[in-house]
Design a protein around this motif. Structure first.
Motif, short mmCIF file in Angstrom:
data_model
loop_
_atom_site.label_atom_id
_atom_site.label_comp_id
_atom_site.label_asym_id
_atom_site.label_seq_id
_atom_site.Cartn_x
_atom_site.Cartn_y
_atom_site.Cartn_z
N UNK A 1 -8.35 9.76 -12.88
CA UNK A 1 -7.88 8.71 -11.98
C UNK A 1 -6.45 8.89 -11.53
N UNK A 2 -5.72 9.81 -12.13
CA UNK A 2 -4.32 10.03 -11.75
C UNK A 2 -3.90 11.37 -12.31
N UNK A 37 -0.64 4.18 -12.25
CA UNK A 37 -1.78 3.39 -12.74
C UNK A 37 -2.51 2.79 -11.55
N UNK A 90 -1.66 -0.15 -9.57
CA UNK A 90 -0.88 -1.31 -9.15
C UNK A 90 -1.53 -2.09 -8.00
N UNK A 93 0.82 -1.21 0.00
CA UNK A 93 0.00 0.00 0.00
C UNK A 93 0.86 1.26 0.00
N UNK A 102 -2.07 6.73 0.07
CA UNK A 102 -0.89 5.91 -0.23
C UNK A 102 -0.79 5.59 -1.73
N UNK A 103 0.45 5.42 -2.20
CA UNK A 103 0.68 5.29 -3.64
C UNK A 103 0.46 3.87 -4.17
N UNK A 104 0.27 2.90 -3.29
CA UNK A 104 -0.15 1.56 -3.74
C UNK A 104 0.82 0.85 -4.67
N UNK A 105 2.11 1.15 -4.59
CA UNK A 105 3.07 0.49 -5.47
C UNK A 105 3.01 1.03 -6.90
N UNK A 106 2.32 2.16 -7.09
CA UNK A 106 2.17 2.73 -8.44
C UNK A 106 0.71 2.88 -8.76
N UNK A 107 -0.04 3.41 -7.87
CA UNK A 107 -1.48 3.62 -8.05
C UNK A 107 -2.28 2.69 -7.19
N UNK A 108 -3.51 3.05 -6.86
CA UNK A 108 -4.30 4.11 -7.45
C UNK A 108 -3.93 5.50 -6.93
N UNK A 109 -4.07 6.46 -7.83
CA UNK A 109 -3.98 7.85 -7.45
C UNK A 109 -5.33 8.50 -7.65
N UNK A 131 -10.13 6.85 -3.01
CA UNK A 131 -8.97 7.74 -2.87
C UNK A 131 -9.47 9.15 -2.52
N UNK A 148 -2.85 11.70 -4.31
CA UNK A 148 -2.00 10.69 -3.68
C UNK A 148 -0.67 11.29 -3.23
#
Lengths: 440, 502
Positions: B153-154, A314, A316, A83, B292-299, B346, B286
């Motif tokens: 979405x980002x 994206x 992830x 997260x 939190x950035x979630x490993x590369x999203x969601x933003x 988000x 984000x």
């Protein structure tokens, strides 16, 4: 710390900013409150919602489905290592996210029947936009032939982004729920898009669509329901160049529509135009298996104005969640979700059409979602059935926003109904009884 | 500086040593299963009685078959091979990797928000509509704008949405324009978004102070310019002090100013884009608002606009109508930019963050973010000088050029070696206009002890660069894997288990 910088106050940090643009009296935002106090404000919001669950049994779909999400998936997907990480720019300390994405790509590849999947896009709708951009770049053309069986919101998103790319969007009408490809009168196109099943639940004839794509020299783009992909032929088996889909069904809650998950896979020849990130396998300097984002030269931060996609961040976390959910489901579970949902949907349609005045909206084969024609506007029926603790479905007109090439007749009396593996026989009975009262 | 012991290092990684974790497919044993479903009481029907048989896949689609215990073990071991903000400092410039309060996660996990169907009628989702309308109000107050869409979405989706708004505005005025101006220091998403928005990019060079060169800008402006995209503070962490002059020049030719909110963390509560003259603003929730950035999203990348652009915003929008909320589409809307209402959970997290912080708390965010970046810049001046030697905002761009010329140690080596010290690497080789760039964004949530520990680690690396540089070229040595062969990954693409053919 201020002493170290030779400053007298925090304000001095901003001394170089012209006074004319500085806020004189702070933001017009309420004063901060403690977390427990803010929790009370949010409790007011949640109290004014009717969530899917015991008091509102969900028969609504339309691209957002109430599937089982077990505690084990919730627990693993909320691990803070996933997260609170960011894009795996430094592979030496990001093997967890990278390997999870590699496993996700493998699963999307198998579901789509296509060899290459990316590491996720925002949602199904924006994934379709990326597919069209890929098709335009590949063919050098700008005409997009899109079945109106594609979700109305997705088509709206496609039209919005076509304002920038200049793509011409041709929406092909449905006749009795099936795309009327014969009505298409262009000579060539960049893409032919079909939804499988389409948003009314209909299992479209894919050979016809694929042949049409071939005749137009277009890429064949399949917008597939990934749950259906557990039992139906894959997009790859139907000859697709690109598969896009909405991955919410794999472990993500209804979430009021987001964050969801854009699935994207392509045939091998399109890999150099793949949008978004892709993880590849390699080795480290000690020869150990390792994963890394690769084919980076496609991406916006390197190609800049020559890029065919601007995607950076994206989804992830949703992709990792989907991989975990598919690991939990396993081969048999994936099949059971599709089979149970379809069995319930077929039983419900049979029971509903026994009610006077309720008919199938279209007479074409379907899997787990279907539309019925009601003797009254669907929005009133939905409101009445909510009083019985049921979310009866979605009004077709609420999705289309009025007349639409996908629906013959008045969309306002169309009701779209979805059944998942979570619906029971007694819930179906309640639904039928409530509907009987609502349309009386 | 009077501080406790330097701390905040993730010194114990990797927790599980250097062993490769098998993939879930390698762990799979056909016949095992974790899934359990409700007992529905609905008779299961044969698929070929429901679906025309030629649609059924003749080959069973095999995924991975695991017992729950093995799934949990596998995923947990993967997390032990992953650095994260919760583990240690993550000074990745331009990404605003601040600590995210757990409270906001709990808000987003509440079934009263998370279990709501996005297509349910507005009468059943009044809480969500009020939440979204409230967030729109807050974001407008923070940016000095009149209205906003929450759908993108980002950040990159916000950029493209903003450019389509720019296009719709000019089209409505009967003057389609051709070019959008971007400084050479811009994020790569900017030029890519401009192209997708149907415009041509005109790049203007930065001056020797790292700022937009006003004369160059004026020379580039003309009646065919649709607008300019600016990040302020810019990507070298410096505030564009001539922003008012820039705004006037662009507005004078009928162009619009687009604010890339990637660096909003530097100015939130201190300066508003609207007061600087911007017409369109995207925010990366984000980043600034700690989702939190979630490993590369969601933003989430909401876009706020001034009143003259409000009628073009994507719709439908949650809108207060008398005593309740309805979905209303603006009169000249460009249409949807998301399948539903945006990354709603988000958005909920961001509102929770804003409500807890309030006006003064948000101002403190910017103050401490800027304080930390300046402290780090000053503290490291002897070993990694700043690319531009003046006060920075929330991030500082330093250069490893002296280490490279003296000892052959590059920015990449420094970044990789820092991971051995228990910190995430800074952003390297960006912005492109700085030689051997190392971009540090410590954020406001790291303590003085952590910043001191980071500085000590970098000093140690600089000393080793002078005394024994060879090991730095192959760093890191104490991470789950060592430097990976990126060229091999690109040369022979193995993007799935099936391509690996083990």
């Amino acid at each position: 710390m201020l002493d170290f910088l030779g400053l007298a106050s925090l304000d001095d940090l901003f001394a170089h900013i012209p006074a004319a643009v500085r806020l004189a009296h702070g933001l017009d935002v309420p004063d901060g409150r403690s977390e427990p106090d803010v929790a009370e404000e949010f409790a007011r919001f949640t109290a004014a919602n009717r969530a899917a669950g015991g008091s509102l049994v969900c028969f609504a779909g339309g691209g957002a489905y109430d599937h089982e999400v077990p505690n084990v998936v919730r627990s693993l997907a909320s691990r803070s290592e996933f997260v609170t990480a960011y894009t795996p720019y430094q592979p030496e300390v990001a093997q967890g996210v990278l390997q999870a994405l590699f496993e996700y790509q493998t699963l999307v590849s198998r579901l789509s029947g296509l060899p290459i999947a990316n590491a996720s896009l925002y949602d199904g709708a924006t994934a379709l936009v990326e597919a069209l951009n890929l098709a335009a770049a590949t063919t050098g053309r700008s005409t997009m032939v899109v079945s109106s069986g594609v979700h109305p919101h997705w088509r709206s998103v496609v039209r919005t982004f076509a304002r920038g790319t200049g793509h011409r969007i041709i929406e092909v009408p449905l006749v009795d729920g099936v795309t009327e490809w014969a009505s298409v009168d262009v000579e060539e196109a960049a893409a032919v898009v079909v939804a499988y099943p389409n948003y009314l639940g209909v299992i479209e004839e894919m050979d016809v669509a694929q042949q049409r794509a071939k005749a137009l020299g277009a890429l064949f783009v399949v917008a597939g329901d990934p749950v259906a992909a557990g039992v139906l032929r894959t997009a790859g088996q139907w000859g697709a160049d690109v598969f896009v889909g909405e991955g919410q069904v794999f472990g993500t809650a209804l979430s009021f529509g987001g964050p969801y998950l854009g699935l994207f896979a392509v045939a091998a020849e399109h890999v150099r135009r793949l949008p978004g990130r892709i993880v590849g396998e390699t080795v480290d300097t000690n020869g150990r298996r390792a994963f890394v984002t690769t084919l980076r030269a496609r991406e916006q931060d390197i190609r800049r104005e020559k890029a065919t996609s601007n995607v950076c961040t994206n989804q992830t976390l949703m992709a990792i969640t989907a991989a975990i959910q598919l690991g939990w489901l396993g081969t048999d579970g994936l099949r059971q979700v599709a089979t149970s949902s379809a069995s319930g949907a077929h039983a419900l349609l049979e029971a509903l059409t026994a009610i006077d005045g309720v008919e199938p909206l279209v007479r074409a084969p379907f899997l787990r979602e279907f539309a019925v024609r009601l003797p009254r506007p669907a929005e009133g029926v939905i409101a009445a059935m909510a009083g019985d603790g049921l979310l009866a479905g979605l009004a077709v007109s609420a999705l289309t926003g009025g007349a639409d090439p996908s629906v013959e007749g008045d969309p306002a009396t169309g009701l779209l109904v979805a059944v998942t593996e979570r619906r029971t026989a007694s819930e179906l009975d309640r639904y039928v009884e409530s509907m009987r009262k609502a349309v009386r | 500086m009077a501080v406790a012991q330097p701390g905040g290092r993730a010194a114990s990684i990797p927790l599980m040593g250097h062993e490769v974790e098998p993939t879930m497919f390698e762990l799979s044993v056909r016949g095992r299963s974790a899934a359990q479903f409700r007992t529905t009481g609905i008779a299961s029907r044969p698929l070929d009685s429901m679906v025309p048989p030629h649609h059924l896949n003749p080959e069973p689609l095999v995924t991975a078959d695991l017992a729950e215990r093995d799934l949990v073990g596998h995923v947990t071991r993967l997390t032990h091979r992953q650095f994260s903000v919760d583990l240690g400092a993550y000074p990745l410039g331009s990404c605003t990797m601040k600590y995210n309060p757990k409270f906001c996660d709990a808000i987003a996990a509440d079934p009263g928000l998370a279990a709501v169907h996005p297509g349910a009628p507005a009468s059943l989702t009044q809480g969500w509509l009020e939440l979204l309308a409230t967030l729109e109000d807050r974001l407008c107050a923070i940016t000095g704008m009149a209205a906003a869409t929450l759908q993108p979405a980002a950040g990159a989706a916000g950029e493209l949405t903003g450019l389509l708004l720019m296009r719709a505005f000019h089209d409505a005025n009967g003057e389609p324009r051709r070019r959008v101006i971007i400084p050479d220091s811009a994020h790569g998403t900017n030029p890519a978004s401009v192209t997708l928005g149907g415009y041509e990019v005109t790049t203007v060079a930065s001056n020797e102070r790292g700022l937009v060169d006003l004369d160059e800008l004026r020379a580039a402006l003309g009646p065919d310019v649709a607008g300019i995209m600016l990040t302020n503070p810019n990507t070298v962490g410096l505030f564009e002090e001539q922003i008012t002059e820039i705004a006037t020049a662009v507005h004078d030719v009928g162009g619009l100013l687009y604010y890339d909110g990637a660096n909003l963390n530097a100015i939130v509560g201190v300066v508003r884009p609207g007061d600087m003259g911007f017409d369109i603003v995207h925010m990366n929730l984000h980043k600034t608002f700690a989702t939190p950035h979630g490993g590369g999203g969601p933003g989430a990348g909401p876009v706020a606009v001034s009143s003259r652009l409000a009628s073009f915003l994507p719709g439908p929008k949650a809108t207060r109508v008398e005593d309740h909320y309805e979905w209303v589409t603006p009169s000249r809307s460009i249409g949807r930019v998301h399948g539903w209402h945006g990354n709603a959970l988000v958005l909920a997290r961001a509102l929770a963050y804003i409500e807890v912080h309030g006006a003064q708390g948000l101002e403190r965010v910017a103050q401490h973010a800027v304080l930390n970046a300046n402290w780090l810049r000053h503290r490291l001046a002897a070993i990694l000088p700043a690319a531009y030697d003046r006060p920075c905002m929330h991030e500082c761009v330093l250069t490893a050029a002296p280490l490279k010329s003296a000892f052959g140690v590059r920015a990449l080596d420094v970044a990789k070696a820092l991971m051995d010290e228990g910190f995430h690497a800074p952003t390297v080789y960006f912005p492109l206009i700085v030689d051997e760039a190392l971009m540090f964004e410590p954020t406001e949530t790291e303590s003085p002890q952590t910043l001191e520990a980071l500085a000590v680690a970098l000093e140690s690396i600089a000393q080793r660069a002078a005394s024994d540089p060879a090991p730095l070229h192959s760093a890191p040595h104490h991470t789950p894997v060592s430097r990976v062969d990126e060229a091999r990954a690109a040369r022979r693409l193995i993007a799935t288990e099936d391509a690996a053919s083990r």
